[in-house]
Design a protein around this motif. Structure first.
Motif, PDB file in Angstrom:
ATOM      1  N   ASP A 173      13.221  -6.657 -21.860  1.00 26.35           N
ATOM      2  CA  ASP A 173      13.363  -7.942 -21.179  1.00 26.35           C
ATOM      3  C   ASP A 173      14.527  -7.846 -20.200  1.00 26.35           C
ATOM      4  OD1 ASP A 173      13.535 -10.524 -20.310  1.00 26.35           O
ATOM      5  OD2 ASP A 173      13.552 -11.437 -22.305  1.00 26.35           O
ATOM      6  N   LEU A 174      14.207  -7.684 -18.924  1.00 22.77           N
ATOM      7  CA  LEU A 174      15.222  -7.510 -17.890  1.00 22.77           C
ATOM      8  C   LEU A 174      15.435  -8.796 -17.097  1.00 22.77           C
ATOM      9  CD1 LEU A 174      14.085  -3.997 -16.607  1.00 22.77           C
ATOM     10  CD2 LEU A 174      15.541  -4.568 -18.556  1.00 22.77           C
ATOM     11  N   SER A 175      15.015  -9.912 -17.672  1.00 17.32           N
ATOM     12  CA  SER A 175      15.178 -11.210 -17.013  1.00 17.32           C
ATOM     13  C   SER A 175      16.657 -11.528 -16.813  1.00 17.32           C
ATOM     14  CB  SER A 175      14.524 -12.312 -17.846  1.00 17.32           C
ATOM     15  OG  SER A 175      13.163 -12.021 -18.078  1.00 17.32           O
ATOM     16  N   LEU A 176      16.941 -12.232 -15.737  1.00 13.55           N
ATOM     17  CA  LEU A 176      18.321 -12.586 -15.403  1.00 13.55           C
ATOM     18  C   LEU A 176      18.501 -14.096 -15.456  1.00 13.55           C
ATOM     19  CD1 LEU A 176      21.103 -11.542 -14.208  1.00 13.55           C
ATOM     20  CD2 LEU A 176      20.172 -12.244 -11.990  1.00 13.55           C
ATOM     21  N   THR A 177      19.524 -14.544 -16.156  1.00 14.95           N
ATOM     22  CA  THR A 177      19.879 -15.958 -16.182  1.00 14.95           C
ATOM     23  C   THR A 177      20.935 -16.227 -15.121  1.00 14.95           C
ATOM     24  OG1 THR A 177      19.408 -16.179 -18.547  1.00 14.95           O
ATOM     25  CG2 THR A 177      20.852 -17.827 -17.558  1.00 14.95           C
ATOM     26  N   LEU A 178      20.646 -17.179 -14.237  1.00 13.12           N
ATOM     27  CA  LEU A 178      21.591 -17.588 -13.199  1.00 13.12           C
ATOM     28  C   LEU A 178      22.062 -18.997 -13.530  1.00 13.12           C
ATOM     29  CD1 LEU A 178      23.001 -17.106 -10.480  1.00 13.12           C
ATOM     30  CD2 LEU A 178      20.942 -17.987  -9.356  1.00 13.12           C
ATOM     31  N   LYS A 179      23.352 -19.144 -13.802  1.00 14.55           N
ATOM     32  CA  LYS A 179      23.905 -20.424 -14.232  1.00 14.55           C
ATOM     33  C   LYS A 179      24.299 -21.291 -13.035  1.00 14.55           C
ATOM     34  CE  LYS A 179      25.867 -18.066 -18.259  1.00 14.55           C
ATOM     35  NZ  LYS A 179      27.122 -17.690 -18.957  1.00 14.55           N
ATOM     36  N   ASN A 180      24.213 -22.591 -13.237  1.00 12.18           N
ATOM     37  CA  ASN A 180      24.610 -23.579 -12.230  1.00 12.18           C
ATOM     38  C   ASN A 180      24.021 -23.273 -10.849  1.00 12.18           C
ATOM     39  OD1 ASN A 180      26.329 -24.886 -14.172  1.00 12.18           O
ATOM     40  ND2 ASN A 180      27.842 -23.281 -13.814  1.00 12.18           N
ATOM     41  N   PRO A 181      22.697 -23.157 -10.752  1.00 15.51           N
ATOM     42  CA  PRO A 181      22.084 -22.824  -9.459  1.00 15.51           C
ATOM     43  C   PRO A 181      22.281 -23.933  -8.433  1.00 15.51           C
ATOM     44  CG  PRO A 181      20.408 -23.495 -11.034  1.00 15.51           C
ATOM     45  CD  PRO A 181      21.692 -23.388 -11.805  1.00 15.51           C
ATOM     46  N   THR A 182      22.476 -23.535  -7.189  1.00 15.30           N
ATOM     47  CA  THR A 182      22.632 -24.469  -6.080  1.00 15.30           C
ATOM     48  C   THR A 182      21.659 -24.084  -4.968  1.00 15.30           C
ATOM     49  OG1 THR A 182      24.303 -23.154  -4.913  1.00 15.30           O
ATOM     50  CG2 THR A 182      25.084 -24.672  -6.634  1.00 15.30           C
ATOM     51  N   GLU A 183      21.595 -24.908  -3.934  1.00 14.14           N
ATOM     52  CA  GLU A 183      20.717 -24.606  -2.805  1.00 14.14           C
ATOM     53  C   GLU A 183      21.078 -23.266  -2.174  1.00 14.14           C
ATOM     54  OE1 GLU A 183      19.675 -27.846  -0.045  1.00 14.14           O
ATOM     55  OE2 GLU A 183      20.848 -29.150  -1.355  1.00 14.14           O
ATOM     56  N   GLY A 184      22.361 -22.899  -2.246  1.00 15.43           N
ATOM     57  CA  GLY A 184      22.803 -21.632  -1.675  1.00 15.43           C
ATOM     58  C   GLY A 184      22.272 -20.414  -2.404  1.00 15.43           C
ATOM     59  N   ASP A 185      21.691 -20.618  -3.590  1.00 16.48           N
ATOM     60  CA  ASP A 185      21.108 -19.508  -4.344  1.00 16.48           C
ATOM     61  C   ASP A 185      19.649 -19.266  -3.984  1.00 16.48           C
ATOM     62  OD1 ASP A 185      23.418 -18.921  -5.916  1.00 16.48           O
ATOM     63  OD2 ASP A 185      22.986 -20.677  -7.154  1.00 16.48           O
ATOM     64  N   SER A 186      19.076 -20.135  -3.177  1.00 15.56           N
ATOM     65  CA  SER A 186      17.676 -19.967  -2.796  1.00 15.56           C
ATOM     66  C   SER A 186      17.493 -18.681  -2.000  1.00 15.56           C
ATOM     67  CB  SER A 186      17.206 -21.161  -1.957  1.00 15.56           C
ATOM     68  OG  SER A 186      17.288 -22.359  -2.692  1.00 15.56           O
ATOM     69  N   GLY A 187      16.398 -17.989  -2.251  1.00 14.20           N
ATOM     70  CA  GLY A 187      16.131 -16.775  -1.497  1.00 14.20           C
ATOM     71  C   GLY A 187      15.208 -15.830  -2.242  1.00 14.20           C
ATOM     72  N   ARG A 188      15.090 -14.626  -1.701  1.00 10.51           N
ATOM     73  CA  ARG A 188      14.241 -13.597  -2.301  1.00 10.51           C
ATOM     74  C   ARG A 188      15.112 -12.631  -3.089  1.00 10.51           C
ATOM     75  NH1 ARG A 188      11.849  -8.540  -0.442  1.00 10.51           N
ATOM     76  NH2 ARG A 188      12.881  -8.820   1.576  1.00 10.51           N
ATOM     77  N   TYR A 189      14.749 -12.427  -4.345  1.00 13.42           N
ATOM     78  CA  TYR A 189      15.494 -11.555  -5.237  1.00 13.42           C
ATOM     79  C   TYR A 189      14.638 -10.356  -5.638  1.00 13.42           C
ATOM     80  CZ  TYR A 189      18.978 -15.257  -5.788  1.00 13.42           C
ATOM     81  OH  TYR A 189      19.958 -16.191  -5.549  1.00 13.42           O
ATOM     82  N   GLY A 190      15.308  -9.265  -5.940  1.00  9.01           N
ATOM     83  CA  GLY A 190      14.607  -8.082  -6.408  1.00  9.01           C
ATOM     84  C   GLY A 190      15.377  -7.429  -7.537  1.00  9.01           C
ATOM     85  N   CYS A 191      14.645  -6.863  -8.487  1.00  8.69           N
ATOM     86  CA  CYS A 191      15.264  -6.127  -9.586  1.00  8.69           C
ATOM     87  C   CYS A 191      14.749  -4.698  -9.550  1.00  8.69           C
ATOM     88  CB  CYS A 191      14.936  -6.769 -10.928  1.00  8.69           C
ATOM     89  SG  CYS A 191      15.709  -5.917 -12.332  1.00  8.69           S
TER      90      CYS A 191
END
Length: 210
Positions: A173-191
């Motif tokens: 399980d390589l899922s990532l928890t991102l705490k306190n997300p804001t609009e500035g966190d919007s985007g494309r992510y890659g692992c």
């Protein structure tokens, strides 16, 4: 009228599914209790409603006809935080980008969001896992190597806001928890996952609306 505010949208890509497959799962998990959430809506890229969960029950009458009797969520998804959707008897035409939108009646944002990535169990000890933000700006979000995380290698924007499971290599399980997300966190992510035996990659779109 009831007013709702959607605070997080998770985009999931369903790859090509071969013939004979009975079902495909679109993963989406929250890491906090969703007591303030009133509605969950899955849509396809064309805006057609794939599945609606509202008022503690599924709403099949609100689905587009092509998805009726073909979708299912687990029981009590708002209590478990598992908003994943199962699509039965998938075909090549179901290969698409799907969005899961969570609506809150009280307009309160999420405390965290989970970027899902489930792969095979018992990964080798030399496995390196790197989560990155690719758009709109390249940043390292989380680095795991030599069986430990390395906060010194992540961008300051994500300091003290990311977390992965301790037994991630064993569980796969390589899922990532991102705490306190804001609009500035919007985007494309890659692992990106690397070891001597294999290379794997997962792409996730995240949209946070304040």
């Amino acid at each position: 009228f009831n007013q709702f505010r959607f605070f997080c949208i998770l985009v999931v890509v369903l790859p090509f599914v071969g013939s004979g497959v009975k079902s495909a799962k679109l993963p989406c998990k929250a890491t906090v209790h969703l007591s303030k959430v009133n509605k969950v809506v899955w849509k396809d890229r064309d805006g057609r409603i794939v599945h609606v969960y509202q008022k503690d029950s599924e709403q099949p009458e609100k689905q587009h006809r092509r998805y009726r009797s073909r979708t299912e969520m687990i029981e009590d998804p708002l209590k478990t935080g598992d908003l994943s959707l199962t699509l039965t008897y998938p075909t090549e035409t179901d290969t698409d980008t799907y969005t899961c939108t969570v609506y809150s009646r009280e307009g309160k944002g999420a405390e965290s969001v989970l970027l899902p990535f489930q792969t095979t169990e018992n990964l080798p000890e030399d496995t390196e896992v790197v989560w990155k933000c690719l758009e709109p700006k390249y940043m390292k979000v989380y680095v795991y190597e030599n069986r430990s995380d390395h906060p010194d290698k992540q961008d300051d924007h994500y300091k003290d806001r990311t977390e992965m499971k301790k037994d991630l290599l064993t569980a796969g399980d390589l899922s990532l928890t991102l705490k306190n997300p804001t609009e500035g966190d919007s985007g494309r992510y890659g692992c990106e996952v690397n070891n001597k035996e294999t290379w794997r990659y997962k792409r996730v779109w995240l949209t946070v609306i304040g």
